[in-house]
Design an enzyme around this catalytic site. Structure first.
Site, mmCIF file in Angstrom:
data_model
loop_
_atom_site.group_PDB
_atom_site.id
_atom_site.type_symbol
_atom_site.label_atom_id
_atom_site.label_comp_id
_atom_site.label_asym_id
_atom_site.label_seq_id
_atom_site.Cartn_x
_atom_site.Cartn_y
_atom_site.Cartn_z
ATOM 1 N N GLU A 163 -29.604 -16.494 47.360
ATOM 2 C CA GLU A 163 -29.750 -17.831 47.938
ATOM 3 C C GLU A 163 -28.932 -18.913 47.243
ATOM 4 O O GLU A 163 -29.490 -19.834 46.639
ATOM 5 C CB GLU A 163 -31.225 -18.236 47.964
ATOM 6 C CG GLU A 163 -32.073 -17.302 48.799
ATOM 7 C CD GLU A 163 -33.507 -17.805 49.014
ATOM 8 O OE1 GLU A 163 -33.905 -18.770 48.342
ATOM 9 O OE2 GLU A 163 -34.205 -17.228 49.860
ATOM 10 N N GLU A 355 -35.569 -10.544 52.113
ATOM 11 C CA GLU A 355 -36.870 -11.155 51.816
ATOM 12 C C GLU A 355 -37.515 -11.617 53.121
ATOM 13 O O GLU A 355 -36.850 -12.230 53.960
ATOM 14 C CB GLU A 355 -36.738 -12.404 50.911
ATOM 15 C CG GLU A 355 -36.369 -12.125 49.483
ATOM 16 C CD GLU A 355 -36.268 -13.411 48.642
ATOM 17 O OE1 GLU A 355 -36.864 -14.442 49.010
ATOM 18 O OE2 GLU A 355 -35.588 -13.366 47.605
#
Ligand code: FCB
Length: 453
Positions: A163, A355
């Site tokens: 991220e 995720e």
């Protein structure tokens, strides 16, 4: 059944969030160690000093993963545990931890999926400018070399950055995350660019040094727009919204993924940042844009959008399920249809959901069980949408629940429980939640259970 037969059923966690052992065996400081010492930065004063104590309990954890039947565990390496100053001397004891962890996973039939960077940046390098320093991509590549040398005889699956949108925005723009900076756009763009270079160089390092054939990707946020209806106009509006940068924010897909996969920054972003764009040397894009084997995406919820009458795009408030998780995140299962589909269309790489999951109000009930029907339903609904995407021709190779166990949720500390496994933070004791037993059935049936029940 539509989940391919070698579908990768996994669960994820990250070094700072689960390991603890923050001051053990020669580990150096990370920016999160420092952040946690500052009053008011983390809910209730939580720190990663002990956390889920995975550093000591990794054998038990690997056994539990095997019991659940996980095919993969997505872990990250703490850079300062391995190289305390970020560059230079390697801490053999720190490196040995990952060596043992990889063996323990393999002994339990679980493939390690290794992320190089999940936010615990070495504090020493932060003091030398961190991601702003022009040498930072090379520091990163050096670190990657150490990991590849040690683990690539047994590890095949690699992710470079977790991220980048979040560590740039929350870490460097709003200061909510470590290192807690509030930089201007030129600096933010420089930091982002250096992290992209680190990504590219790391892919090169893996390809050059890996002893078993590597499978490489990254794990950016899959910022997903969901069409309000299945009308062509709404679908078009959602696609456009998902791949545009309407304002100067880093929470988007294209600023990071276009360079990585398409070899250029998106035009709309370049225009928007205008004179605040740093100079980008010729050749950088060639380094950043390396062949990848999959597109990892962390997807929890999305923005529902519809076509507006005037040809524009309208954001729709609300969600598919009118409830919020304890993170106050909306529940929009269709993200796992539209996210993979749009990303696959644009980038042409097989998708791995690196995720997905939810924070819930979990505790051990008086009968000793942790009942988390909301989490089961959340995962089930998301898997159904993912299956629908696969049926419609989207290449999806795997799915990982966040998280394998309860852990330190950054600025929210221990307020949020995301795990399939409950962790008692006083004793370190683990208890499988109902969702862990349910997920075991899902894996054993290669997804069938989630679709048919
Ligand atoms: C993601 C992070 C992960 C975890 C989940 C809830 O943004 O990658 O570390 O905190 O959110």
């Amino acid at each position: 059944m539509s989940f391919p037969k070698d579908f990768i059923w996994g669960a994820a966690a990250s070094s700072y969030q689960v390991e603890g052992g923050a001051y053990e065996d020669g580990k150096g400081l990370s920016v999160w160690d420092i952040m946690c010492r500052q009053p008011g930065k983390v809910w209730d004063g939580g720190t990663g000093d002990v956390s889920s104590d995975h550093y000591h309990r990794y054998r038990e954890d690997a056994r539990l993963m095997g019991e659940i039947g996980l095919k993969a565990y997505r872990l990250s390496i703490s850079w300062p545990r391995v190289i305390p100053e970020g560059v230079g001397t390697v801490n053999e004891k720190g490196l040995a931890f990952y060596d043992r962890l990889v063996d323990a996973l393999l002994e339990n039939g679980v493939q390690p999926w290794v992320t190089f960077f999940h936010w615990d940046y070495p504090y020493s390098l932060y003091r030398r400018g961190g991601w702003l320093n022009g040498d930072s991509p090379e520091w990163f590549a050096e670190y990657a070399r150490v990991i590849v040398d040690k683990l690539s005889d047994r590890v095949s699956y690699w992710m470079t950055l977790n991220e980048p949108q979040v560590f740039i925005e929350s870490g460097h723009q709003t200061g909510r995350h470590a290192p807690g900076l509030r930089l201007g756009y030129t600096d933010l763009l420089t930091a982002a660019h250096n992290s992209l270079l680190a990504h590219g160089k790391t892919v090169q390092v893996i390809r050059a040094g890996a002893r078993v054939k590597p499978v490489i990707g990254a794990a950016p946020v899959g910022v997903t727009s969901v069409p309000a209806t299945d009308s062509q106009q709404d679908i078009e509006a959602a696609r456009k919204h998902m791949f545009s940068i309407p304002e100067k924010v880093f929470m988007n897909n294209t600023w990071f993924a276009d360079p990585m996969v398409l070899g250029k920054y998106p035009e709309d972003g370049i225009k928007l940042f205008g004179s605040e764009m740093p100079d980008i040397p010729d050749g950088d894009m060639k380094t950043i844009c390396q062949p990848l084997d999959f597109y990892g995406a962390n997807i929890y919820y999305g923005q529902i959008v519809r076509a507006a009458g005037d040809g524009g795009i309208e954001l729709v408030t609300g969600a598919d399920i009118p409830a919020l998780t304890t993170m106050d995140w909306r529940i929009t299962p269709r993200v796992l249809y539209w996210g993979p589909r749009f990303l696959y269309e644009r980038y042409g790489l097989p998708i791995v959901i690196t995720e997905n999951g939810m924070a819930n109000i979990d505790w051990i009930h008086s009968d000793g069980k942790v009942r988390d029907p909301q989490r089961i339903d959340y995962i089930r609904r998301h898997l159904r949408e993912l299956e629908r995407a696969i049926n419609d021709g989207v290449a999806v190779n795997g799915y990982m629940v966040w998280s394998i166990m309860d852990n330190f949720e950054w600025a929210q500390g221990y307020k949020q429980r995301f795990g399939l496994i409950y962790v008692d933070y006083d004793t370190g004791e683990r208890t499988l939640k109902d969702s862990a037993y349910w997920y075991k059935g899902v894996i054993a049936s290669n997804g069938e259970k989630a679709i048919s029940e």
